[in-house]
Design a protein around this motif. Sequence first.
Motif, mmCIF file in Angstrom:
data_model
loop_
_atom_site.group_PDB
_atom_site.id
_atom_site.type_symbol
_atom_site.label_atom_id
_atom_site.label_comp_id
_atom_site.label_asym_id
_atom_site.label_seq_id
_atom_site.Cartn_x
_atom_site.Cartn_y
_atom_site.Cartn_z
ATOM 1 N N TRP A 19 -5.814 13.283 -11.832
ATOM 2 C CA TRP A 19 -5.679 14.390 -10.201
ATOM 3 C C TRP A 19 -7.871 13.935 -9.303
ATOM 4 N N VAL A 20 -8.020 13.541 -10.312
ATOM 5 C CA VAL A 20 -9.567 12.990 -9.946
ATOM 6 C C VAL A 20 -9.261 10.632 -8.811
ATOM 7 N N LEU A 21 -8.546 10.096 -10.439
ATOM 8 C CA LEU A 21 -8.053 9.325 -9.631
ATOM 9 C C LEU A 21 -7.131 9.060 -9.070
ATOM 10 N N SER A 22 -6.078 9.869 -8.492
ATOM 11 C CA SER A 22 -4.964 10.012 -7.320
ATOM 12 C C SER A 22 -5.553 10.713 -6.250
ATOM 13 N N MET A 44 0.548 -1.569 -0.428
ATOM 14 C CA MET A 44 -0.018 0.148 -0.165
ATOM 15 C C MET A 44 0.940 1.260 0.178
ATOM 16 N N GLY A 45 2.050 0.912 0.721
ATOM 17 C CA GLY A 45 3.027 2.463 0.303
ATOM 18 C C GLY A 45 3.746 2.425 -0.448
ATOM 19 N N MET A 46 3.574 1.721 -1.937
ATOM 20 C CA MET A 46 4.158 1.969 -3.130
ATOM 21 C C MET A 46 3.078 2.707 -4.007
ATOM 22 N N GLN A 47 1.455 2.592 -3.440
ATOM 23 C CA GLN A 47 0.437 2.386 -4.413
ATOM 24 C C GLN A 47 0.171 4.099 -3.847
ATOM 25 N N LYS A 48 0.400 4.537 -2.368
ATOM 26 C CA LYS A 48 0.196 5.811 -1.725
ATOM 27 C C LYS A 48 1.355 7.097 -2.907
ATOM 28 N N ALA A 49 2.227 6.727 -2.944
ATOM 29 C CA ALA A 49 3.427 7.549 -2.628
ATOM 30 C C ALA A 49 3.287 7.889 -4.446
ATOM 31 N N ILE A 50 3.146 6.434 -5.596
ATOM 32 C CA ILE A 50 2.292 7.490 -6.759
ATOM 33 C C ILE A 50 1.184 8.095 -6.656
ATOM 34 N N SER A 51 0.478 7.932 -5.819
ATOM 35 C CA SER A 51 -0.542 8.470 -6.507
ATOM 36 C C SER A 51 -1.105 10.328 -5.996
ATOM 37 N N ILE A 52 0.456 10.123 -4.664
ATOM 38 C CA ILE A 52 0.700 11.481 -3.917
ATOM 39 C C ILE A 52 1.170 11.595 -5.366
ATOM 40 N N ILE A 53 2.531 11.270 -5.863
ATOM 41 C CA ILE A 53 3.371 12.321 -7.151
ATOM 42 C C ILE A 53 2.096 12.484 -7.857
ATOM 43 N N LEU A 54 1.546 12.125 -8.628
ATOM 44 C CA LEU A 54 0.109 11.995 -9.594
ATOM 45 C C LEU A 54 0.010 13.017 -9.500
ATOM 46 N N LEU A 55 -1.099 12.772 -8.167
ATOM 47 C CA LEU A 55 -1.902 14.293 -7.654
ATOM 48 C C LEU A 55 -1.241 15.537 -7.524
ATOM 49 N N ILE A 56 0.445 15.921 -7.245
ATOM 50 C CA ILE A 56 1.274 16.894 -7.682
ATOM 51 C C ILE A 56 1.402 17.411 -8.837
ATOM 52 N N LEU A 57 1.986 15.967 -9.541
ATOM 53 C CA LEU A 57 2.796 16.461 -10.364
ATOM 54 C C LEU A 57 0.410 17.338 -11.212
ATOM 55 N N SER A 58 -0.450 16.875 -11.471
ATOM 56 C CA SER A 58 -1.650 16.984 -12.556
ATOM 57 C C SER A 58 -2.135 18.880 -11.278
ATOM 58 N N THR A 59 -2.268 18.200 -10.905
ATOM 59 C CA THR A 59 -2.247 19.690 -9.467
ATOM 60 C C THR A 59 -1.435 20.558 -10.317
ATOM 61 N N ILE A 60 0.384 20.777 -10.473
ATOM 62 C CA ILE A 60 1.092 22.305 -10.818
ATOM 63 C C ILE A 60 0.380 22.103 -12.965
ATOM 64 N N VAL A 71 -3.822 18.551 -20.868
ATOM 65 C CA VAL A 71 -3.724 18.841 -19.742
ATOM 66 C C VAL A 71 -5.412 17.736 -19.485
ATOM 67 N N ALA A 72 -5.800 19.334 -20.114
ATOM 68 C CA ALA A 72 -8.075 18.690 -19.207
ATOM 69 C C ALA A 72 -7.951 16.825 -19.487
ATOM 70 N N ILE A 73 -7.042 16.386 -21.204
ATOM 71 C CA ILE A 73 -7.575 14.603 -21.065
ATOM 72 C C ILE A 73 -6.930 13.545 -20.203
ATOM 73 N N ILE A 74 -5.269 14.627 -19.752
ATOM 74 C CA ILE A 74 -4.828 13.833 -19.113
ATOM 75 C C ILE A 74 -4.781 13.296 -17.861
ATOM 76 N N GLY A 75 -4.505 15.188 -17.840
ATOM 77 C CA GLY A 75 -4.097 15.605 -16.152
ATOM 78 C C GLY A 75 -5.694 15.980 -14.814
ATOM 79 N N ILE A 76 -6.758 16.008 -15.774
ATOM 80 C CA ILE A 76 -7.547 16.222 -14.361
ATOM 81 C C ILE A 76 -8.131 14.998 -14.535
ATOM 82 N N PRO A 77 -8.032 13.774 -15.149
ATOM 83 C CA PRO A 77 -8.481 12.543 -14.681
ATOM 84 C C PRO A 77 -7.656 11.771 -13.708
#
Length: 71
Positions: free
Chosen positions: A43-46, A1-17, A35-41
Amino acid sequence: MGMQKAISIILLILSTIAIVYCLIFNVETWIVYLVAIIGIPLWVLSFGLLTMAKPRKEDEEERVKEPFTGY
């Protein structure tokens, strides 16, 4: 679960930026579409994965005994 949480945090930060960058700066149209096609989904997923990973207080012990089954 730790690796999934780390990847989710990284994706959340990158998509937010990426989303904030497109909102603030006047960039090319294709970048905004990308960004609309890839970044927003992403963000929601992570964000969803991060909120689902936290058990409620009453469910903590049950989650240890029985892993998440997707209910």
